[in-house]
Scaffold this active site. Sequence first.
Site, PDB file in Angstrom:
ATOM      1  CB  SER A 236      15.126 -18.881  15.994  1.00 44.21           C
ATOM      2  OG  SER A 236      16.136 -17.975  16.301  1.00 44.21           O
ATOM      3  CG  ASP A 461      12.574 -14.419  21.837  1.00 48.28           C
ATOM      4  OD1 ASP A 461      13.811 -14.286  21.830  1.00 48.28           O
ATOM      5  OD2 ASP A 461      11.993 -15.371  21.300  1.00 48.28           O
ATOM      6  CG  HIS A 490      14.609 -18.125  21.019  1.00 50.67           C
ATOM      7  ND1 HIS A 490      14.049 -17.074  20.341  1.00 50.67           N
ATOM      8  CD2 HIS A 490      15.445 -18.750  20.139  1.00 50.67           C
ATOM      9  CE1 HIS A 490      14.521 -17.051  19.099  1.00 50.67           C
ATOM     10  NE2 HIS A 490      15.362 -18.053  18.959  1.00 50.67           N
TER      11      HIS A 490
END
Length: 528
Positions: A236, A461, A490
């Site tokens: 991320s 995502d 994710h």
Amino acid sequence: MRKVTAFGSAGALVTATLIAGAVAAPTANAESRHGQNSHVSQTRGAEIAAARAAKAGIDWQDCPADWGIAKPIQCGWVTVPLDYAKPNGKKIKLALDRIGNTGTKAERQGALVYNPGGPGGSGLRFPTRVTNKNPLWVNTSKAYDFVGFDPRGVGHSAPISCIDPQEFVKAPKADPVPDSEADKRAQRKLAAEYADGCAERSGEMLPQMTTPNTVRDLDVIRAALGEKKLNFLGVSYGTYIAAVYGTLYPNHVRRMIADSVVNPSREKIWYEANLDQDVAFEMRWKDWQDWVAKNDAAFHLGDTRAEVQDQWLKLRATAKKNPIGGVVGPAELIGFFQSAPYYDSSWVPVATVFSKYVAGDTQALVDAAAPDLTDTAGNIASENGNAVYTAVECTDAKWPTSWKKWDRDNSKLHKNYPFMTWANAWLNLPCATWPAKQQTPVNVKTGKGLPPVLIVQSTRDAATPYEGAVELHKRFKGSRLITEKDAGSHGVTGLANPCINEKVDTYLLTGKVGAADVTCTPHATPKP
């Protein structure tokens, strides 16, 4: 970007959604030339800090009892300058932990450093993948020490704050979807007050809360670990750390994985990236509703997406009129329900709570979505995570200061993508009145010596839309992209999908990325 689950300052509970070897020590003459507080370039300051860290190393000890990290994992500290332009000025300490490789001395390939995202996420749980015998990481842990850290401002690393944590979590907050101009004015006031609170409580830190500084910290950590080159796994927002590190320190990289990628384009950091998120969240919200409808026999929420959406709108309207249990309004509902578009692991728990509520059990929803005012440590962590998220995103880049632009962009998006748009807008609005100087993002590109980087991304995502992985792939020459098609959870490297898991292992153990990009079928869909 994986934002830290927290109450947004402006009333929405939202996921506060990214030189080879140790540098020779500077000479005494160089040190004296720089003087105690004189400015040097940040690049030179980082070299000085890395050289000192390489010399000092890390004094690994049992972790402090209140950190909740059990032996054999050990903890330590690395000292870095608050401001890299002043390497002899104020210092802060970064908290690290590690567990040694489980294989032989001959099998060891160094340390693998991890960042889970945020901005504002702590990496200190990473070594527990070894102690918990996580099957996905058994092969890699034979070769690598697993190292986690709290980035600057986070957790145990000179933590910042913007508001009293107990005030921060109080509920119910105002509905993030405005009904009137008065509602918008109230949210704008809260956002400006939050920005002022950051300056008041953490003013000295704010100008230094940037991704490039976190990247410099990471290079100092590399040196302190005694590593000539860095092995790094970023998820991320951690992929944006990876992108900037690979740009600033290309010949310090040994192996690097970017999992669920923040779009590194300067034009996207950070205002546009958040608007893109709103669109992607709506897509994944619908994916979850389709799954709930398909499993109507288990959840009884409707056998079509439209019926499930009607139940959601009905719940939302009820909570708006009379907060459930006196504490769960629309903002708190978004905070709870948005974990389903984020992570497939939340699909069953969220649907189960929703189902119980519709069947007459309101307590399950209150327990799941309301803040726990007795959990002071958890509330401190939530507020800190939100503060770091805000500080990094607001300081990293220029944000629009015109309310007309924010209002126009978000009003337009909300029409077709209502699930997260306004909640996300209020979360980020402190950046419009941010009290610290806003920087220009690094131009992410391939530097001399950058080895092949492995990029892993699912196509659906919500937090980091697929286009981000494509963009990083273009910018990092020689990189390989593993695409998990028709999936959207994710953080792909943490999921059981042999097509992906085997390629991640191969890369970390051999450095080989394969001859071409790869598309994998999705991991298994959750079962009720």
